[in-house]
Motif scaffolding. Structure first.
Motif, mmCIF file in Angstrom:
data_model
loop_
_atom_site.group_PDB
_atom_site.id
_atom_site.type_symbol
_atom_site.label_atom_id
_atom_site.label_comp_id
_atom_site.label_asym_id
_atom_site.label_seq_id
_atom_site.Cartn_x
_atom_site.Cartn_y
_atom_site.Cartn_z
ATOM 1 N N LEU A 41 48.958 26.331 30.700
ATOM 2 C CA LEU A 41 47.971 25.683 29.466
ATOM 3 C C LEU A 41 46.736 25.176 30.120
ATOM 4 O O LEU A 41 45.523 25.266 29.284
ATOM 5 C CB LEU A 41 48.908 24.462 29.035
ATOM 6 N N GLY A 42 46.618 24.521 31.159
ATOM 7 C CA GLY A 42 45.268 24.247 31.834
ATOM 8 C C GLY A 42 44.476 25.180 31.956
ATOM 9 O O GLY A 42 43.085 25.083 31.707
ATOM 10 N N GLU A 43 44.875 26.515 32.165
ATOM 11 C CA GLU A 43 44.016 27.722 32.247
ATOM 12 C C GLU A 43 43.542 28.021 31.076
ATOM 13 O O GLU A 43 42.485 28.441 30.996
ATOM 14 C CB GLU A 43 44.883 28.849 33.175
ATOM 15 N N LYS A 44 44.565 28.078 30.257
ATOM 16 C CA LYS A 44 44.155 28.425 28.916
ATOM 17 C C LYS A 44 43.068 27.456 28.144
ATOM 18 O O LYS A 44 42.318 27.954 27.355
ATOM 19 C CB LYS A 44 45.344 28.438 27.796
ATOM 20 N N VAL A 45 43.040 26.053 28.773
ATOM 21 C CA VAL A 45 42.343 25.403 28.121
ATOM 22 C C VAL A 45 40.827 25.588 28.636
ATOM 23 O O VAL A 45 39.788 25.598 28.056
ATOM 24 C CB VAL A 45 42.466 23.875 28.516
ATOM 25 N N SER A 46 40.775 26.119 29.837
ATOM 26 C CA SER A 46 39.289 26.340 30.499
ATOM 27 C C SER A 46 38.894 27.801 30.320
ATOM 28 O O SER A 46 37.722 28.189 30.493
ATOM 29 C CB SER A 46 39.610 26.349 32.130
ATOM 30 N N GLU A 47 39.608 28.626 29.616
ATOM 31 C CA GLU A 47 39.241 30.027 29.015
ATOM 32 C C GLU A 47 38.476 30.031 28.012
ATOM 33 O O GLU A 47 38.701 29.043 27.212
ATOM 34 C CB GLU A 47 40.581 30.940 29.423
ATOM 35 N N ASN A 48 38.335 31.150 27.443
ATOM 36 C CA ASN A 48 37.997 31.153 25.971
ATOM 37 C C ASN A 48 39.328 31.559 25.297
ATOM 38 O O ASN A 48 39.497 32.600 24.834
ATOM 39 C CB ASN A 48 37.034 32.562 25.889
ATOM 40 N N ALA A 49 39.837 30.301 25.038
ATOM 41 C CA ALA A 49 41.075 30.215 24.027
ATOM 42 C C ALA A 49 40.664 30.625 22.737
ATOM 43 O O ALA A 49 39.675 30.433 22.098
ATOM 44 C CB ALA A 49 41.469 28.751 24.129
ATOM 45 N N ARG A 50 41.726 31.296 21.943
ATOM 46 C CA ARG A 50 41.811 31.475 20.538
ATOM 47 C C ARG A 50 41.637 30.033 19.865
ATOM 48 O O ARG A 50 41.971 29.104 20.106
ATOM 49 C CB ARG A 50 42.847 32.189 20.099
ATOM 50 N N MET A 51 40.849 30.069 18.657
ATOM 51 C CA MET A 51 40.481 28.896 17.934
ATOM 52 C C MET A 51 41.797 28.386 17.482
ATOM 53 O O MET A 51 41.949 26.959 17.338
ATOM 54 C CB MET A 51 39.492 29.645 16.589
ATOM 55 N N LYS A 52 42.638 28.984 16.840
ATOM 56 C CA LYS A 52 44.149 28.483 16.544
ATOM 57 C C LYS A 52 44.884 27.692 17.565
ATOM 58 O O LYS A 52 45.434 26.773 17.489
ATOM 59 C CB LYS A 52 45.102 29.532 15.856
ATOM 60 N N ASP A 53 44.583 28.177 19.066
ATOM 61 C CA ASP A 53 45.151 27.710 20.155
ATOM 62 C C ASP A 53 44.379 26.397 20.495
ATOM 63 O O ASP A 53 45.073 25.243 20.730
ATOM 64 C CB ASP A 53 44.974 28.460 21.205
#
Length: 127
Positions: A41-53
């Motif tokens: 999840l931490g990696e997802k926060v720092s990446e270009n996550a999808r808007m819904k995420d």
């Protein structure tokens, strides 16, 4: 009166005040929703996550102090403050949830690196 939780990030939208915090319950809800570990999840926060995420993470962060705000409501707040600020707040609150002592007070910032090693000073044993 309850004390502040670790990693609370206060912000305003117009005249309304909000507090974003990733409690254990919020983190577990996100792990279950995305079928990911906290590290992922931490990696997802720092990446270009999808808007819904980002909206789901923002809503989870609001849930402790603002339990009546659902994902659609979180989306409205995000629209009011701007997507860039909302995403930055999610990242800041997520980082703050895992900060220790002085780091939590100071907030997230650049990590010191040891000269020439490319390693974080905190993990390399030097300052």
């Amino acid at each position: 009166m309850a004390g502040h939780l670790k990693g609370e990030i206060a912000f305003a939208s117009g005249e309304d005040q909000y507090t974003l915090v990733f409690t254990i319950d919020a983190l577990i809800a996100l792990e279950e929703r995305f079928d990911m570990t906290v590290q992922q999840l931490g990696e997802k926060v720092s990446e270009n996550a999808r808007m819904k995420d980002v909206r789901a993470m923002f809503a989870a962060g609001l849930s402790h102090h603002h339990p009546t705000i659902d994902e659609a409501g979180a989306g409205r707040v995000m629209s009011e403050i701007g997507v860039t600020q909302a995403a930055a707040l999610v990242g800041k609150a997520f980082t703050a949830a895992f900060a220790s002592g002085e780091e939590a007070k100071a907030g997230p910032g650049p990590r010191k690196r040891s000269a020439g090693t490319g390693q974080d000073a905190l993990t390399s044993g030097s300052t």
